[in-house]
Every structure is written in structure tokens, then in C-alpha cells.
Design a protein around this motif. Structure first.
Motif, PDB file in Angstrom:
ATOM      1  N   LEU A 143       6.887  -9.813 -10.137  1.00  0.00           N
ATOM      2  CA  LEU A 143       7.423 -10.332 -11.394  1.00  0.00           C
ATOM      3  C   LEU A 143       7.553  -9.238 -12.446  1.00  0.00           C
ATOM      4  CD1 LEU A 143       5.610 -13.788 -11.610  1.00  0.00           C
ATOM      5  CD2 LEU A 143       7.964 -13.303 -10.871  1.00  0.00           C
ATOM      6  N   ASP A 144       6.557  -8.353 -12.532  1.00  0.00           N
ATOM      7  CA  ASP A 144       6.634  -7.243 -13.488  1.00  0.00           C
ATOM      8  C   ASP A 144       7.788  -6.301 -13.171  1.00  0.00           C
ATOM      9  OD1 ASP A 144       4.453  -8.264 -14.845  1.00  0.00           O
ATOM     10  OD2 ASP A 144       3.025  -6.791 -14.033  1.00  0.00           O
ATOM     11  N   ALA A 145       8.123  -6.167 -11.873  1.00  0.00           N
ATOM     12  CA  ALA A 145       9.224  -5.287 -11.458  1.00  0.00           C
ATOM     13  C   ALA A 145      10.579  -5.993 -11.509  1.00  0.00           C
ATOM     14  CB  ALA A 145       8.965  -4.760 -10.048  1.00  0.00           C
ATOM     15  N   GLY A 146      10.567  -7.303 -11.718  1.00  0.00           N
ATOM     16  CA  GLY A 146      11.835  -8.038 -11.775  1.00  0.00           C
ATOM     17  C   GLY A 146      12.448  -8.314 -10.415  1.00  0.00           C
ATOM     18  N   VAL A 147      11.598  -8.375  -9.392  1.00  0.00           N
ATOM     19  CA  VAL A 147      12.067  -8.715  -8.051  1.00  0.00           C
ATOM     20  C   VAL A 147      11.310  -9.948  -7.579  1.00  0.00           C
ATOM     21  CG1 VAL A 147      12.637  -6.308  -7.487  1.00  0.00           C
ATOM     22  CG2 VAL A 147      10.419  -7.237  -6.813  1.00  0.00           C
ATOM     23  N   SER A 148      11.814 -10.589  -6.564  1.00  0.00           N
ATOM     24  CA  SER A 148      11.127 -11.767  -6.047  1.00  0.00           C
ATOM     25  C   SER A 148       9.918 -11.330  -5.226  1.00  0.00           C
ATOM     26  CB  SER A 148      12.063 -12.612  -5.185  1.00  0.00           C
ATOM     27  OG  SER A 148      12.286 -11.987  -3.946  1.00  0.00           O
ATOM     28  N   ALA A 180      12.943   1.778  -7.641  1.00  0.00           N
ATOM     29  CA  ALA A 180      12.624   2.403  -8.924  1.00  0.00           C
ATOM     30  C   ALA A 180      11.796   1.458  -9.797  1.00  0.00           C
ATOM     31  CB  ALA A 180      13.903   2.821  -9.643  1.00  0.00           C
ATOM     32  N   ALA A 181      12.152   0.189  -9.820  1.00  0.00           N
ATOM     33  CA  ALA A 181      11.431  -0.788 -10.638  1.00  0.00           C
ATOM     34  C   ALA A 181      10.009  -0.994 -10.120  1.00  0.00           C
ATOM     35  CB  ALA A 181      12.182  -2.116 -10.664  1.00  0.00           C
ATOM     36  N   ILE A 182       9.861  -1.119  -8.807  1.00  0.00           N
ATOM     37  CA  ILE A 182       8.531  -1.317  -8.223  1.00  0.00           C
ATOM     38  C   ILE A 182       7.672  -0.073  -8.433  1.00  0.00           C
ATOM     39  CG2 ILE A 182       7.243  -1.718  -6.084  1.00  0.00           C
ATOM     40  CD1 ILE A 182       9.741  -3.337  -5.119  1.00  0.00           C
ATOM     41  N   ALA A 183       8.251   1.097  -8.200  1.00  0.00           N
ATOM     42  CA  ALA A 183       7.506   2.348  -8.391  1.00  0.00           C
ATOM     43  C   ALA A 183       7.040   2.471  -9.839  1.00  0.00           C
ATOM     44  CB  ALA A 183       8.376   3.540  -8.000  1.00  0.00           C
ATOM     45  N   HIS A 184       7.895   2.133 -10.772  1.00  0.00           N
ATOM     46  CA  HIS A 184       7.529   2.215 -12.196  1.00  0.00           C
ATOM     47  C   HIS A 184       6.332   1.314 -12.500  1.00  0.00           C
ATOM     48  CE1 HIS A 184       7.918   2.675 -16.496  1.00  0.00           C
ATOM     49  NE2 HIS A 184       7.899   1.350 -16.601  1.00  0.00           N
ATOM     50  N   SER A 220       5.609   8.089  -9.194  1.00  0.00           N
ATOM     51  CA  SER A 220       6.813   8.848  -9.513  1.00  0.00           C
ATOM     52  C   SER A 220       7.793   8.688  -8.351  1.00  0.00           C
ATOM     53  CB  SER A 220       6.500  10.328  -9.735  1.00  0.00           C
ATOM     54  OG  SER A 220       6.262  10.984  -8.512  1.00  0.00           O
ATOM     55  N   LEU A 221       9.058   8.718  -8.658  1.00  0.00           N
ATOM     56  CA  LEU A 221      10.060   8.640  -7.592  1.00  0.00           C
ATOM     57  C   LEU A 221      10.011   9.872  -6.712  1.00  0.00           C
ATOM     58  CD1 LEU A 221      13.019   6.962  -9.480  1.00  0.00           C
ATOM     59  CD2 LEU A 221      11.408   5.930  -7.872  1.00  0.00           C
ATOM     60  N   ARG A 274      -0.458   7.934 -12.352  1.00  0.00           N
ATOM     61  CA  ARG A 274      -0.204   7.316 -13.654  1.00  0.00           C
ATOM     62  C   ARG A 274       0.368   8.372 -14.595  1.00  0.00           C
ATOM     63  NH1 ARG A 274      -0.026   2.144 -12.647  1.00  0.00           N
ATOM     64  NH2 ARG A 274      -1.744   1.522 -11.363  1.00  0.00           N
ATOM     65  N   GLY A 275       1.304   7.929 -15.422  1.00  0.00           N
ATOM     66  CA  GLY A 275       1.907   8.832 -16.383  1.00  0.00           C
ATOM     67  C   GLY A 275       3.197   9.442 -15.894  1.00  0.00           C
ATOM     68  N   THR A 276       3.509   9.330 -14.611  1.00  0.00           N
ATOM     69  CA  THR A 276       4.765   9.882 -14.109  1.00  0.00           C
ATOM     70  C   THR A 276       5.618   8.809 -13.482  1.00  0.00           C
ATOM     71  OG1 THR A 276       3.762  10.426 -11.994  1.00  0.00           O
ATOM     72  CG2 THR A 276       3.791  12.160 -13.672  1.00  0.00           C
ATOM     73  N   GLY A 277       5.238   7.562 -13.670  1.00  0.00           N
ATOM     74  CA  GLY A 277       5.956   6.469 -13.027  1.00  0.00           C
ATOM     75  C   GLY A 277       7.418   6.441 -13.403  1.00  0.00           C
ATOM     76  N   GLY A 278       8.257   6.312 -12.381  1.00  0.00           N
ATOM     77  CA  GLY A 278       9.677   6.128 -12.591  1.00  0.00           C
ATOM     78  C   GLY A 278      10.458   7.367 -12.951  1.00  0.00           C
ATOM     79  N   GLN A 279       9.823   8.534 -12.984  1.00  0.00           N
ATOM     80  CA  GLN A 279      10.564   9.721 -13.363  1.00  0.00           C
ATOM     81  C   GLN A 279      11.102  10.412 -12.129  1.00  0.00           C
ATOM     82  OE1 GLN A 279       7.986  12.134 -15.704  1.00  0.00           O
ATOM     83  NE2 GLN A 279       7.831  10.651 -17.340  1.00  0.00           N
TER      84      GLN A 279
END
Length: 100
Positions: free
Chosen positions: A35-40, A61-65, A70-71, A92-97
Motif C-alpha cells: 500500500l505504501d508503494a502504491g501496488v497491490s 522503483a516504488a517498492i525499493a523507495h 537504492s536502485l 536507508r537514505g539512498t532509497g529510490g536514487q
């Protein structure tokens, strides 16, 4: 649109991705993570189990964030040569980059 059959390498990368996401999720619930990642939750379950070996980039990308991955770490883990130890961990701190 016709999808080409997955190669054994595609399947293996999907399994590595699923294992990485499961490790990164830890004790966090699948429902909250999805839910936080916006996926089912079903989509996350399929990715984690390796049933969806090639999920869409925005989904990963959404789940990794959400998981603080980090990607770059995700990419390195799913494309590592056979026999190498798992290197990608939560960072932590590099999520989604994504480095350019």
C-alpha cells in the motif's frame, strides 16, 4: 502486444529480485509495504515469489523507495554473476536514487 518467453537468466533475475525485496521488507507486513508503494499486495506477493520475473520499472522503483533500497543496489543484486554472495542490503537514505 506479444511477450517473448522469459529466458532462464530472466527467471533467475526475478528470483533474486524477489529474495532481495523479501529480505529488505523484514518483519514489515506485505500489505503495508504494498500500500505504501502504491501496488497491490498480490503484485508484491508475485514479485517476491518470483512469479513476475520482469515487473515494470516504476513498480520496482516504488517498492525499493518504500524499503529504503537504492536502485543501484537492486540493479547490482539482480545482475550479479553466479556464485557471488548477496551484496545488496537495505541502505536507508539512498532509497529510490539512481546514479546517472
Amino acid at each position: 502486444m506479444v511477450r517473448l518467453p522469459l529466458t532462464p537468466a530472466d527467471i533467475e533475475r526475478g528470483q533474486r529480485l524477489g529474495a532481495l525485496l523479501r529480505r529488505a521488507r523484514g518483519t514489515r507486513s506485505m500489505l503495508d509495504t504494498a500500500l505504501d508503494a502504491g501496488v497491490s499486495p498480490e503484485t508484491l506477493r508475485k514479485i517476491e515469489s518470483g512469479r513476475v520475473a520482469t515487473p515494470a520499472f516504476p513498480t520496482i522503483a516504488a517498492i525499493a523507495h518504500v524499503l529504503g533500497l537504492s536502485l543501484d543496489a537492486v540493479w547490482a543484486e539482480i545482475n550479479r554473476p553466479d556464485g557471488e554472495a548477496d551484496h545488496a542490503r537495505t541502505s536507508r537514505g539512498t532509497g529510490g536514487q539512481l546514479a546517472s
